[in-house]
Design a protein around this motif. Sequence first.
Motif, PDB file in Angstrom:
ATOM      1  N   ALA A  35       0.528  -1.547  -0.019  1.00  0.00           N
ATOM      2  CA  ALA A  35       0.179   0.536  -0.101  1.00  0.00           C
ATOM      3  C   ALA A  35       0.773   1.124  -0.014  1.00  0.00           C
ATOM      4  CB  ALA A  35      -0.414  -0.167   1.134  1.00  0.00           C
ATOM      5  N   THR A  36       0.169   2.608  -0.559  1.00  0.00           N
ATOM      6  CA  THR A  36       0.830   3.626  -0.275  1.00  0.00           C
ATOM      7  C   THR A  36       0.310   4.352   0.686  1.00  0.00           C
ATOM      8  OG1 THR A  36      -0.112   4.803  -2.194  1.00  0.00           O
ATOM      9  CG2 THR A  36       1.309   3.526  -2.376  1.00  0.00           C
ATOM     10  N   GLY A  37       0.504   5.737   0.805  1.00  0.00           N
ATOM     11  CA  GLY A  37      -0.103   7.056   1.976  1.00  0.00           C
ATOM     12  C   GLY A  37       1.126   6.429   2.693  1.00  0.00           C
ATOM     13  N   SER A  38       0.559   7.056   3.052  1.00  0.00           N
ATOM     14  CA  SER A  38       1.723   8.059   5.557  1.00  0.00           C
ATOM     15  C   SER A  38       1.668   6.430   5.625  1.00  0.00           C
ATOM     16  CB  SER A  38       0.478   8.871   5.674  1.00  0.00           C
ATOM     17  OG  SER A  38      -0.078  10.244   5.433  1.00  0.00           O
ATOM     18  N   THR A  39       0.663   6.106   6.318  1.00  0.00           N
ATOM     19  CA  THR A  39       0.487   4.317   7.398  1.00  0.00           C
ATOM     20  C   THR A  39       1.789   3.670   6.857  1.00  0.00           C
ATOM     21  OG1 THR A  39      -2.335   5.225   7.536  1.00  0.00           O
ATOM     22  CG2 THR A  39      -0.552   3.053   8.342  1.00  0.00           C
ATOM     23  N   PRO A  40       1.785   3.838   6.116  1.00  0.00           N
ATOM     24  CA  PRO A  40       3.343   2.132   5.810  1.00  0.00           C
ATOM     25  C   PRO A  40       4.256   2.697   5.934  1.00  0.00           C
ATOM     26  CG  PRO A  40       2.790   2.391   3.978  1.00  0.00           C
ATOM     27  CD  PRO A  40       1.314   3.619   4.504  1.00  0.00           C
ATOM     28  N   LEU A  66      -1.500  -2.172  -4.447  1.00  0.00           N
ATOM     29  CA  LEU A  66      -3.181  -2.436  -4.343  1.00  0.00           C
ATOM     30  C   LEU A  66      -3.754  -0.769  -5.912  1.00  0.00           C
ATOM     31  CD1 LEU A  66      -4.092  -1.291  -0.391  1.00  0.00           C
ATOM     32  CD2 LEU A  66      -4.795  -3.222  -1.751  1.00  0.00           C
ATOM     33  N   ASP A  67      -2.791   0.205  -5.463  1.00  0.00           N
ATOM     34  CA  ASP A  67      -3.793   0.970  -6.762  1.00  0.00           C
ATOM     35  C   ASP A  67      -2.782   1.841  -7.231  1.00  0.00           C
ATOM     36  OD1 ASP A  67      -2.973   2.093  -4.310  1.00  0.00           O
ATOM     37  OD2 ASP A  67      -5.183   2.280  -3.257  1.00  0.00           O
ATOM     38  N   GLU A  68      -3.426   2.837  -8.475  1.00  0.00           N
ATOM     39  CA  GLU A  68      -2.466   3.645  -8.848  1.00  0.00           C
ATOM     40  C   GLU A  68      -3.544   5.219  -9.293  1.00  0.00           C
ATOM     41  OE1 GLU A  68      -0.503   6.041  -9.450  1.00  0.00           O
ATOM     42  OE2 GLU A  68       1.215   4.777 -10.574  1.00  0.00           O
ATOM     43  N   LEU A 131      -2.342  -3.101   3.914  1.00  0.00           N
ATOM     44  CA  LEU A 131      -3.910  -2.205   4.257  1.00  0.00           C
ATOM     45  C   LEU A 131      -4.404  -0.914   4.916  1.00  0.00           C
ATOM     46  CD1 LEU A 131      -6.498  -4.297   3.421  1.00  0.00           C
ATOM     47  CD2 LEU A 131      -5.155  -3.530   1.597  1.00  0.00           C
ATOM     48  N   GLY A 132      -3.855  -0.074   3.921  1.00  0.00           N
ATOM     49  CA  GLY A 132      -3.762   0.945   5.562  1.00  0.00           C
ATOM     50  C   GLY A 132      -5.856   1.329   5.369  1.00  0.00           C
ATOM     51  N   ILE A 133      -6.148   2.126   5.675  1.00  0.00           N
ATOM     52  CA  ILE A 133      -7.936   2.750   5.874  1.00  0.00           C
ATOM     53  C   ILE A 133      -8.091   3.475   5.116  1.00  0.00           C
ATOM     54  CG2 ILE A 133      -7.656   2.901   8.693  1.00  0.00           C
ATOM     55  CD1 ILE A 133     -10.019   1.314   7.975  1.00  0.00           C
ATOM     56  N   GLY A 134      -8.882   4.810   5.329  1.00  0.00           N
ATOM     57  CA  GLY A 134      -9.396   5.836   4.285  1.00  0.00           C
ATOM     58  C   GLY A 134     -10.347   6.287   5.603  1.00  0.00           C
ATOM     59  N   GLY A 137     -13.736   4.356   5.356  1.00  0.00           N
ATOM     60  CA  GLY A 137     -13.432   3.228   5.465  1.00  0.00           C
ATOM     61  C   GLY A 137     -12.855   2.351   4.070  1.00  0.00           C
ATOM     62  N   HIS A 138     -11.853   3.130   3.440  1.00  0.00           N
ATOM     63  CA  HIS A 138     -11.951   2.833   1.891  1.00  0.00           C
ATOM     64  C   HIS A 138     -10.786   1.553   3.040  1.00  0.00           C
ATOM     65  CE1 HIS A 138      -9.346   6.275   1.009  1.00  0.00           C
ATOM     66  NE2 HIS A 138      -8.838   5.456   0.794  1.00  0.00           N
ATOM     67  N   ILE A 139     -10.521   0.764   1.450  1.00  0.00           N
ATOM     68  CA  ILE A 139      -8.920   0.102   1.550  1.00  0.00           C
ATOM     69  C   ILE A 139      -8.842  -0.557   0.266  1.00  0.00           C
ATOM     70  CG2 ILE A 139      -9.568  -1.285   3.640  1.00  0.00           C
ATOM     71  CD1 ILE A 139     -10.539  -3.730   2.418  1.00  0.00           C
ATOM     72  N   GLY A 140      -7.974  -0.643   0.082  1.00  0.00           N
ATOM     73  CA  GLY A 140      -7.802   0.443  -1.709  1.00  0.00           C
ATOM     74  C   GLY A 140      -7.611   1.230  -1.857  1.00  0.00           C
ATOM     75  N   PHE A 141      -8.554   1.364  -2.965  1.00  0.00           N
ATOM     76  CA  PHE A 141      -9.218   2.930  -3.751  1.00  0.00           C
ATOM     77  C   PHE A 141     -11.019   2.316  -3.409  1.00  0.00           C
ATOM     78  CE2 PHE A 141      -5.839   5.602  -4.661  1.00  0.00           C
ATOM     79  CZ  PHE A 141      -6.220   6.240  -3.357  1.00  0.00           C
ATOM     80  N   ALA A 166      -5.689  15.263  -0.933  1.00  0.00           N
ATOM     81  CA  ALA A 166      -4.701  16.714  -1.323  1.00  0.00           C
ATOM     82  C   ALA A 166      -2.942  16.905  -1.225  1.00  0.00           C
ATOM     83  CB  ALA A 166      -5.487  17.873  -1.497  1.00  0.00           C
ATOM     84  N   ARG A 167      -2.889  16.469  -0.028  1.00  0.00           N
ATOM     85  CA  ARG A 167      -1.899  16.683   0.496  1.00  0.00           C
ATOM     86  C   ARG A 167       0.039  16.155  -0.321  1.00  0.00           C
ATOM     87  NH1 ARG A 167      -3.618  12.528   3.180  1.00  0.00           N
ATOM     88  NH2 ARG A 167      -2.625  10.431   4.202  1.00  0.00           N
ATOM     89  N   PHE A 168      -0.601  15.162  -0.913  1.00  0.00           N
ATOM     90  CA  PHE A 168       0.513  14.471  -1.873  1.00  0.00           C
ATOM     91  C   PHE A 168       0.178  15.357  -3.149  1.00  0.00           C
ATOM     92  CE2 PHE A 168      -1.875  11.208   0.283  1.00  0.00           C
ATOM     93  CZ  PHE A 168       0.220  10.264   1.500  1.00  0.00           C
ATOM     94  N   ASN A 202      -8.080  10.541  13.564  1.00  0.00           N
ATOM     95  CA  ASN A 202      -9.118  10.359  12.533  1.00  0.00           C
ATOM     96  C   ASN A 202      -8.986   9.630  11.363  1.00  0.00           C
ATOM     97  OD1 ASN A 202      -6.644  10.231  11.207  1.00  0.00           O
ATOM     98  ND2 ASN A 202      -6.921  10.732   9.404  1.00  0.00           N
ATOM     99  N   LYS A 203      -8.697   8.255  13.033  1.00  0.00           N
ATOM    100  CA  LYS A 203      -9.240   6.884  11.298  1.00  0.00           C
ATOM    101  C   LYS A 203      -9.925   6.137  13.253  1.00  0.00           C
ATOM    102  CE  LYS A 203      -6.670   6.915   7.955  1.00  0.00           C
ATOM    103  NZ  LYS A 203      -5.016   6.912   7.302  1.00  0.00           N
ATOM    104  N   ALA A 204      -9.913   6.421  14.028  1.00  0.00           N
ATOM    105  CA  ALA A 204     -11.371   5.708  14.723  1.00  0.00           C
ATOM    106  C   ALA A 204     -11.972   5.763  14.409  1.00  0.00           C
ATOM    107  CB  ALA A 204     -10.732   7.304  16.314  1.00  0.00           C
TER     108      ALA A 204
HETATM  109  C1  F6R Z   1      -2.841   3.255  -0.502  1.00  0.00           C
HETATM  110  C2  F6R Z   1      -4.349   2.872  -0.828  1.00  0.00           C
HETATM  111  C3  F6R Z   1      -5.441   3.468   0.312  1.00  0.00           C
HETATM  112  C4  F6R Z   1      -4.878   3.939   1.859  1.00  0.00           C
HETATM  113  C5  F6R Z   1      -5.381   4.987   3.037  1.00  0.00           C
HETATM  114  C6  F6R Z   1      -5.309   5.600   4.314  1.00  0.00           C
HETATM  115  O1  F6R Z   1      -2.070   2.872  -1.216  1.00  0.00           O
HETATM  116  O2  F6R Z   1      -5.084   2.007  -1.272  1.00  0.00           O
HETATM  117  O3  F6R Z   1      -6.469   3.027   1.158  1.00  0.00           O
HETATM  118  O4  F6R Z   1      -4.107   2.907   2.245  1.00  0.00           O
HETATM  119  O5  F6R Z   1      -6.250   6.084   2.006  1.00  0.00           O
HETATM  120  O6  F6R Z   1      -4.014   6.320   3.090  1.00  0.00           O
HETATM  121  P1  F6R Z   1      -3.618   7.420   4.428  1.00  0.00           P
HETATM  122  O7  F6R Z   1      -1.664   5.828   4.510  1.00  0.00           O
HETATM  123  O8  F6R Z   1      -2.609   8.026   3.727  1.00  0.00           O
HETATM  124  O9  F6R Z   1      -4.322   7.285   5.501  1.00  0.00           O
END
Ligand code: F6R
Length: 269
Positions: A35-40, A66-68, A131-134, A137-141, A166-168, A202-204
């Motif tokens: 996965a990408t994002g800040s979490t991993p 997971l995604d692009e 996985l991270g989590i949106g 509640g999304h996983i991947g996108f 948008a931070r990216f 913010n994920k609680a």
């Molecule tokens: C990223 C992905 C997304 C992120 C999720 C959390 O490849 O699939 O589901 O894991 O949006 O993003 P962060 O970690 O930036 O809070």
Amino acid sequence: MEVIILPTKEAGSNKAAEIFKYCIRKNPSIILGLATGSTPLPLYESLIQNYTDGSLDFSQVTSFNLDEYVGVSPNHQASYAYFMKENFFNHINIKPENTFIPYGKAKNIPDHCKDYETLIKDKGGIDIQLLGIGTDGHIGFNEPTSSLASRTRIKTLTRQTIEDNARFFDGKIDDVPKHVITMGIGTIMESKHVILLGFGKNKAQAIKDTIEGPLTASIPASILQTHEQATIIVDEEAASKLDRCDYYKWVYNNRPAWQRGPEDLCPKK
Ligand code: F6R
């Protein structure tokens, strides 16, 4: 579902790193879902450290992301291909030809998605999917109301995810692509072991809905309640809305001795 609540993001990332390291050493040709994002990021840093000190080898590892973003070239700084190189692949000895990420500029997206699915199957399937989590509640996108049986395909992001990401894109909401290619929920569910990380306040709510809410396409991550081997690692902040927080800690702290090592968290299939 195993719920592991640790005091901080750092402790949670260390726990995930411990599992990954153990499983990579046990199965050097492991297939990882990334996965990408800040979490991993802290997890990737820890794995890089172990590669650098010579205690971890990625030469036989294969990875699938997971995604692009659709329409974004792998050289664009906000692409997930670029992210993975910058934050992980360029710092370890994984072979570039063994790293797979959906191609955002694919001419025929449905065909590309089908090929991605076939490739995962041909390689033997994903052993550990990270996985991270949106916040929604999304996983991947796979955004809320995604089919729980979905496969790799194009998706349209919610306004909330666009704002979150948008931070990216230097904070410019209008620059965030509206479309993405993502592994489907059905694709993710075929992984032998799923490890979901959730850190911060913010994920609680998303974590509460995932673990204790009803199983619903409105919270895609809630499907993990039905996965044979799903490990949810959260910090205290992300766990703050869980009703059964004490019980999860009780279970974790009272594991039988034979369940205490990371080997118990390696894919069992
Ligand atoms: C990223 C992905 C997304 C992120 C999720 C959390 O490849 O699939 O589901 O894991 O949006 O993003 P962060 O970690 O930036 O809070």
